[in-house]
Design a protein around this motif. Structure first.
Motif, PDB file in Angstrom:
ATOM      1  N   SER A  38     105.500 -42.379 -52.664  1.00  0.00           N
ATOM      2  CA  SER A  38     105.603 -43.153 -51.432  1.00  0.00           C
ATOM      3  C   SER A  38     106.996 -43.012 -50.844  1.00  0.00           C
ATOM      4  O   SER A  38     107.974 -42.869 -51.572  1.00  0.00           O
ATOM      5  CB  SER A  38     105.324 -44.627 -51.696  1.00  0.00           C
ATOM      6  OG  SER A  38     103.996 -44.794 -52.124  1.00  0.00           O
ATOM      7  N   GLY A  47     107.188 -38.420 -44.147  1.00  0.00           N
ATOM      8  CA  GLY A  47     106.662 -37.973 -45.429  1.00  0.00           C
ATOM      9  C   GLY A  47     107.368 -36.731 -45.930  1.00  0.00           C
ATOM     10  O   GLY A  47     107.464 -36.496 -47.134  1.00  0.00           O
ATOM     11  N   LEU A  90     102.053 -42.461 -49.315  1.00  0.00           N
ATOM     12  CA  LEU A  90     102.057 -43.422 -48.214  1.00  0.00           C
ATOM     13  C   LEU A  90     103.455 -43.478 -47.602  1.00  0.00           C
ATOM     14  O   LEU A  90     104.455 -43.559 -48.316  1.00  0.00           O
ATOM     15  CB  LEU A  90     101.652 -44.799 -48.719  1.00  0.00           C
ATOM     16  CG  LEU A  90     101.563 -45.909 -47.679  1.00  0.00           C
ATOM     17  CD1 LEU A  90     100.455 -45.599 -46.663  1.00  0.00           C
ATOM     18  CD2 LEU A  90     101.291 -47.235 -48.365  1.00  0.00           C
ATOM     19  N   VAL A  91     103.532 -43.407 -46.265  1.00  0.00           N
ATOM     20  CA  VAL A  91     104.808 -43.458 -45.545  1.00  0.00           C
ATOM     21  C   VAL A  91     104.842 -44.752 -44.740  1.00  0.00           C
ATOM     22  O   VAL A  91     103.952 -45.010 -43.938  1.00  0.00           O
ATOM     23  CB  VAL A  91     104.961 -42.246 -44.588  1.00  0.00           C
ATOM     24  CG1 VAL A  91     106.276 -42.316 -43.844  1.00  0.00           C
ATOM     25  CG2 VAL A  91     104.836 -40.945 -45.363  1.00  0.00           C
ATOM     26  N   THR A  92     105.878 -45.592 -44.966  1.00  0.00           N
ATOM     27  CA  THR A  92     105.995 -46.852 -44.233  1.00  0.00           C
ATOM     28  C   THR A  92     107.424 -47.058 -43.756  1.00  0.00           C
ATOM     29  O   THR A  92     108.376 -46.626 -44.393  1.00  0.00           O
ATOM     30  CB  THR A  92     105.595 -48.057 -45.121  1.00  0.00           C
ATOM     31  OG1 THR A  92     106.410 -48.073 -46.291  1.00  0.00           O
ATOM     32  CG2 THR A  92     104.131 -47.995 -45.511  1.00  0.00           C
ATOM     33  N   GLY A  99     104.134 -39.152 -40.256  1.00  0.00           N
ATOM     34  CA  GLY A  99     103.528 -38.611 -41.466  1.00  0.00           C
ATOM     35  C   GLY A  99     104.291 -37.415 -41.994  1.00  0.00           C
ATOM     36  O   GLY A  99     104.353 -37.173 -43.190  1.00  0.00           O
ATOM     37  N   TRP A 131     100.291 -32.935 -42.497  1.00  0.00           N
ATOM     38  CA  TRP A 131     100.450 -34.166 -43.264  1.00  0.00           C
ATOM     39  C   TRP A 131      99.077 -34.765 -43.509  1.00  0.00           C
ATOM     40  O   TRP A 131      98.106 -34.452 -42.823  1.00  0.00           O
ATOM     41  CB  TRP A 131     101.387 -35.147 -42.561  1.00  0.00           C
ATOM     42  CG  TRP A 131     100.760 -36.040 -41.526  1.00  0.00           C
ATOM     43  CD1 TRP A 131     100.359 -37.329 -41.702  1.00  0.00           C
ATOM     44  CD2 TRP A 131     100.454 -35.706 -40.176  1.00  0.00           C
ATOM     45  NE1 TRP A 131      99.835 -37.817 -40.539  1.00  0.00           N
ATOM     46  CE2 TRP A 131      99.876 -36.837 -39.583  1.00  0.00           C
ATOM     47  CE3 TRP A 131     100.599 -34.564 -39.405  1.00  0.00           C
ATOM     48  CZ2 TRP A 131      99.442 -36.858 -38.262  1.00  0.00           C
ATOM     49  CZ3 TRP A 131     100.169 -34.581 -38.099  1.00  0.00           C
ATOM     50  CH2 TRP A 131      99.607 -35.715 -37.538  1.00  0.00           C
ATOM     51  N   THR A 135      95.938 -40.870 -46.124  1.00  0.00           N
ATOM     52  CA  THR A 135      96.847 -41.917 -46.590  1.00  0.00           C
ATOM     53  C   THR A 135      97.725 -42.462 -45.475  1.00  0.00           C
ATOM     54  O   THR A 135      98.328 -43.520 -45.626  1.00  0.00           O
ATOM     55  CB  THR A 135      97.757 -41.396 -47.724  1.00  0.00           C
ATOM     56  OG1 THR A 135      98.394 -40.209 -47.296  1.00  0.00           O
ATOM     57  CG2 THR A 135      96.966 -41.137 -48.983  1.00  0.00           C
ATOM     58  N   ASN A 136      97.831 -41.745 -44.357  1.00  0.00           N
ATOM     59  CA  ASN A 136      98.691 -42.161 -43.239  1.00  0.00           C
ATOM     60  C   ASN A 136      97.932 -42.046 -41.912  1.00  0.00           C
ATOM     61  O   ASN A 136      98.377 -41.394 -40.968  1.00  0.00           O
ATOM     62  CB  ASN A 136      99.963 -41.309 -43.215  1.00  0.00           C
ATOM     63  CG  ASN A 136     100.801 -41.529 -44.438  1.00  0.00           C
ATOM     64  OD1 ASN A 136     101.361 -42.592 -44.619  1.00  0.00           O
ATOM     65  ND2 ASN A 136     100.865 -40.530 -45.309  1.00  0.00           N
ATOM     66  N   LEU A 139      99.591 -42.838 -38.350  1.00  0.00           N
ATOM     67  CA  LEU A 139     100.837 -42.184 -37.966  1.00  0.00           C
ATOM     68  C   LEU A 139     100.616 -40.869 -37.224  1.00  0.00           C
ATOM     69  O   LEU A 139      99.673 -40.140 -37.506  1.00  0.00           O
ATOM     70  CB  LEU A 139     101.689 -41.889 -39.210  1.00  0.00           C
ATOM     71  CG  LEU A 139     102.135 -43.084 -40.034  1.00  0.00           C
ATOM     72  CD1 LEU A 139     102.938 -42.599 -41.241  1.00  0.00           C
ATOM     73  CD2 LEU A 139     102.943 -44.056 -39.196  1.00  0.00           C
TER      74      LEU A 139
END
Length: 186
Positions: A38, A47, A90-92, A99, A131, A135-136, A139
């Protein structure tokens, strides 16, 4: 970023004595990937890379000492990410979250002193990059592209986790189906 925090092109050289400053060095990332893990941050979170930035242009100078002295600043170096991907993580973040790349920006133009031109800012680009949208999903590939002032998918393609398992989806990659073929990817 999951792979690199900042990919920065070099600054352009100073233009002095009737000369053009040197062009800044290029910063290139290619044939690279991030798989899993992450990435969390606040600003410029991606990411693969947090920031992909062209170098700043060099200053130009004009004035007189014993004669006419002038020069044009060198252009900033380019920054590029090619044939690379980020998958599974996961990118936050809060601002400029992508992403693939958080912030894709051209370097600042150099200052012209005494009426002489400064060098152009170096360009930042992404091409044949991917990307994981499983999971993203919310984005864009690039959180903020300074060319448009908006999130962007220019040069970046979102693929599902299942699509990322199929080599035919990776346009521009040199992928071999068997070992010993001399290809970069397998």
């Amino acid at each position: 970023g999951g792979f690199v925090g900042q990919n920065l092109g070099g600054a352009g050289g100073i233009g002095l004595v009737s000369a053009i400053g040197t062009t800044g060095t290029a910063a290139t990332i290619s044939n690279s990937y991030v798989n899993g893990g992450s990435v969390t941050g606040t600003t410029s979170v991606g990411g693969f890379a947090g920031t992909n930035q062209g170098g700043n242009g060099g200053p130009g100078f004009s004035g007189s000492t014993t004669g006419i002295v002038h020069g044009i600043g060198g252009a900033g170096g380019t920054a590029s990410i090619t044939t690379s991907y980020a998958s599974g993580g996961l990118v936050t973040g809060t601002t400029n979250v992508g992403g693939l790349v958080g912030f894709n920006t051209t370097g600042a133009a150099g200052t012209g002193i005494g009426g002489t031109a400064g060098g152009a800012g170096g360009v930042a680009s992404a091409g044949n990059t991917y990307w994981d949208i499983s999971t993203n999903a919310t984005l864009s590939g690039i959180g903020l592209d300074s060319a448009t002032g908006l999130p962007s998918n220019t040069g970046a393609t979102g693929l599902t986790s299942a699509q990322m398992m199929q080599s035919s989806n990776f346009v521009g990659f040199n992928i071999a189906n068997t070992g010993g073929a001399g290809a970069i990817w397998r």
